[in-house]
Design a protein around this motif. Structure first.
Motif, PDB file in Angstrom:
ATOM      1  N   ALA A  42       0.822  -1.219   0.000  1.00 56.64           N
ATOM      2  CA  ALA A  42       0.000   0.000   0.000  1.00 56.64           C
ATOM      3  C   ALA A  42       0.855   1.268   0.000  1.00 56.64           C
ATOM      4  O   ALA A  42       0.600   2.189  -0.783  1.00 56.64           O
ATOM      5  CB  ALA A  42      -0.927  -0.004   1.214  1.00 56.64           C
ATOM      6  N   LYS A  43       1.868   1.323   0.850  1.00 55.51           N
ATOM      7  CA  LYS A  43       2.695   2.532   0.977  1.00 55.51           C
ATOM      8  C   LYS A  43       3.621   2.741  -0.218  1.00 55.51           C
ATOM      9  O   LYS A  43       4.103   3.839  -0.437  1.00 55.51           O
ATOM     10  CB  LYS A  43       3.527   2.478   2.261  1.00 55.51           C
ATOM     11  N   SER A  44       3.891   1.682  -0.976  1.00 59.05           N
ATOM     12  CA  SER A  44       4.784   1.825  -2.130  1.00 59.05           C
ATOM     13  C   SER A  44       4.033   2.252  -3.384  1.00 59.05           C
ATOM     14  O   SER A  44       4.657   2.514  -4.418  1.00 59.05           O
ATOM     15  CB  SER A  44       5.519   0.516  -2.394  1.00 59.05           C
ATOM     16  N   GLY A  45       2.710   2.298  -3.311  1.00 56.49           N
ATOM     17  CA  GLY A  45       1.921   2.714  -4.456  1.00 56.49           C
ATOM     18  C   GLY A  45       1.606   1.587  -5.425  1.00 56.49           C
ATOM     19  O   GLY A  45       1.044   1.827  -6.493  1.00 56.49           O
ATOM     20  N   GLN A 103      11.064   3.267  -1.629  1.00 53.45           N
ATOM     21  CA  GLN A 103       9.960   4.222  -1.507  1.00 53.45           C
ATOM     22  C   GLN A 103      10.009   4.896  -0.143  1.00 53.45           C
ATOM     23  O   GLN A 103       9.994   4.214   0.895  1.00 53.45           O
ATOM     24  CB  GLN A 103       8.611   3.536  -1.717  1.00 53.45           C
ATOM     25  N   PRO A 104      10.072   6.219  -0.099  1.00 56.75           N
ATOM     26  CA  PRO A 104      10.196   6.922   1.185  1.00 56.75           C
ATOM     27  C   PRO A 104       9.007   6.716   2.123  1.00 56.75           C
ATOM     28  O   PRO A 104       9.160   6.789   3.345  1.00 56.75           O
ATOM     29  CB  PRO A 104      10.317   8.399   0.787  1.00 56.75           C
ATOM     30  N   GLU A 105       7.827   6.412   1.560  1.00 61.18           N
ATOM     31  CA  GLU A 105       6.632   6.229   2.403  1.00 61.18           C
ATOM     32  C   GLU A 105       6.616   4.880   3.119  1.00 61.18           C
ATOM     33  O   GLU A 105       5.830   4.690   4.048  1.00 61.18           O
ATOM     34  CB  GLU A 105       5.359   6.369   1.561  1.00 61.18           C
ATOM     35  N   VAL A 106       7.437   3.938   2.689  1.00 58.55           N
ATOM     36  CA  VAL A 106       7.465   2.610   3.317  1.00 58.55           C
ATOM     37  C   VAL A 106       8.380   2.682   4.534  1.00 58.55           C
ATOM     38  O   VAL A 106       9.589   2.896   4.399  1.00 58.55           O
ATOM     39  CB  VAL A 106       7.959   1.529   2.325  1.00 58.55           C
ATOM     40  N   LEU A 111       9.762  -3.720   6.973  1.00 56.91           N
ATOM     41  CA  LEU A 111      10.665  -4.399   6.043  1.00 56.91           C
ATOM     42  C   LEU A 111      11.430  -5.503   6.765  1.00 56.91           C
ATOM     43  O   LEU A 111      11.567  -5.470   7.990  1.00 56.91           O
ATOM     44  CB  LEU A 111      11.643  -3.390   5.429  1.00 56.91           C
ATOM     45  N   PRO A 112      11.946  -6.501   6.016  1.00 61.21           N
ATOM     46  CA  PRO A 112      12.700  -7.584   6.663  1.00 61.21           C
ATOM     47  C   PRO A 112      13.856  -7.045   7.503  1.00 61.21           C
ATOM     48  O   PRO A 112      14.657  -6.232   7.032  1.00 61.21           O
ATOM     49  CB  PRO A 112      13.215  -8.411   5.488  1.00 61.21           C
ATOM     50  N   LEU A 113      13.899  -7.472   8.732  1.00 56.38           N
ATOM     51  CA  LEU A 113      14.908  -7.075   9.714  1.00 56.38           C
ATOM     52  C   LEU A 113      14.934  -5.568   9.970  1.00 56.38           C
ATOM     53  O   LEU A 113      15.867  -5.056  10.569  1.00 56.38           O
ATOM     54  CB  LEU A 113      16.306  -7.557   9.297  1.00 56.38           C
ATOM     55  N   GLY A 114      13.922  -4.842   9.499  1.00 60.43           N
ATOM     56  CA  GLY A 114      13.844  -3.405   9.714  1.00 60.43           C
ATOM     57  C   GLY A 114      14.917  -2.622   8.985  1.00 60.43           C
ATOM     58  O   GLY A 114      15.236  -1.499   9.372  1.00 60.43           O
ATOM     59  N   LYS A 116      16.110  -0.535   5.925  1.00 57.49           N
ATOM     60  CA  LYS A 116      15.565   0.260   4.818  1.00 57.49           C
ATOM     61  C   LYS A 116      16.377   0.118   3.521  1.00 57.49           C
ATOM     62  O   LYS A 116      15.783  -0.076   2.454  1.00 57.49           O
ATOM     63  CB  LYS A 116      15.463   1.731   5.257  1.00 57.49           C
ATOM     64  N   PRO A 117      17.711   0.204   3.553  1.00 52.72           N
ATOM     65  CA  PRO A 117      18.441  -0.005   2.288  1.00 52.72           C
ATOM     66  C   PRO A 117      18.185  -1.427   1.771  1.00 52.72           C
ATOM     67  O   PRO A 117      18.100  -2.377   2.557  1.00 52.72           O
ATOM     68  CB  PRO A 117      19.909   0.179   2.662  1.00 52.72           C
ATOM     69  N   PRO A 118      18.055  -1.594   0.462  1.00 52.44           N
ATOM     70  CA  PRO A 118      17.644  -2.898  -0.088  1.00 52.44           C
ATOM     71  C   PRO A 118      18.762  -3.946  -0.162  1.00 52.44           C
ATOM     72  O   PRO A 118      18.944  -4.617  -1.170  1.00 52.44           O
ATOM     73  CB  PRO A 118      17.137  -2.530  -1.479  1.00 52.44           C
TER      74      PRO A 118
END
Length: 148
Positions: A42-45, A103-106, A111-114, A116-118
């Motif tokens: 949802a947050k990623s659009g 995505q900044p809104e996510v 996310l896995p293990l919290g 943010k960088p992929p």
């Protein structure tokens, strides 16, 4: 394909990827992973259809890699196409995961293990690429790179 000893990387990498990706798909049926995945989509659009497609994709990719690597002697002619298709599918799946991570809104906490960088999707994408490289390298029917 060449001898079994030359395909150890492919066998163990496929089993690892298959196990982890299938488990990630199954976990999305249970809380808190279920809610987290819905928030990510949802947050990623991405459209809501991304939820069932993402789960089905992960489970089918994981199952394909697991079955192919476990029964490769019984399905010799199908091993290469199954692993190639599943590995290519995993690269696409991880490309979407990278998009979601960026995505900044996510929020990081869904996310896995919290993280943010992929990093995690990039690692899985590289391992799937390794599978494709090993398939090409070890397949005797692969086209020659050097023209005769």
């Amino acid at each position: 394909m060449r001898t079994t000893s030359e395909n150890e990387v492919l066998k163990y990498n496929s089993r690892f990827l298959g196990t982890v990706i299938f488990a990630f798909g199954v976990l999305k049926f249970f809380e808190p992973f279920h809610a987290w995945f819905h928030i990510q989509i949802a947050k990623s659009g991405l459209p809501p259809l991304g939820v069932p497609l993402g789960i089905a994709g992960e489970m089918s990719i994981g199952l394909g890699l697991l079955l192919a690597s476990s029964f490769r002697t019984k399905i010799k002619s199908l091993f290469t196409p199954i692993v190639a298709l599943a590995s290519a599918g995993l690269i696409v799946n991880m490309a979407v995961a990278i998009y979601v991570h960026l995505q900044p809104e996510v929020p990081a906490n869904v996310l896995p293990l919290g993280i943010k960088p992929p990093f995690i999707p990039l690692v899985f994408m590289l391992l799937a690429g390794l599978n494709l490289f090993e398939l090409f390298r070890t397949n005797q029917n692969a086209p020659s790179v050097i023209a005769h």
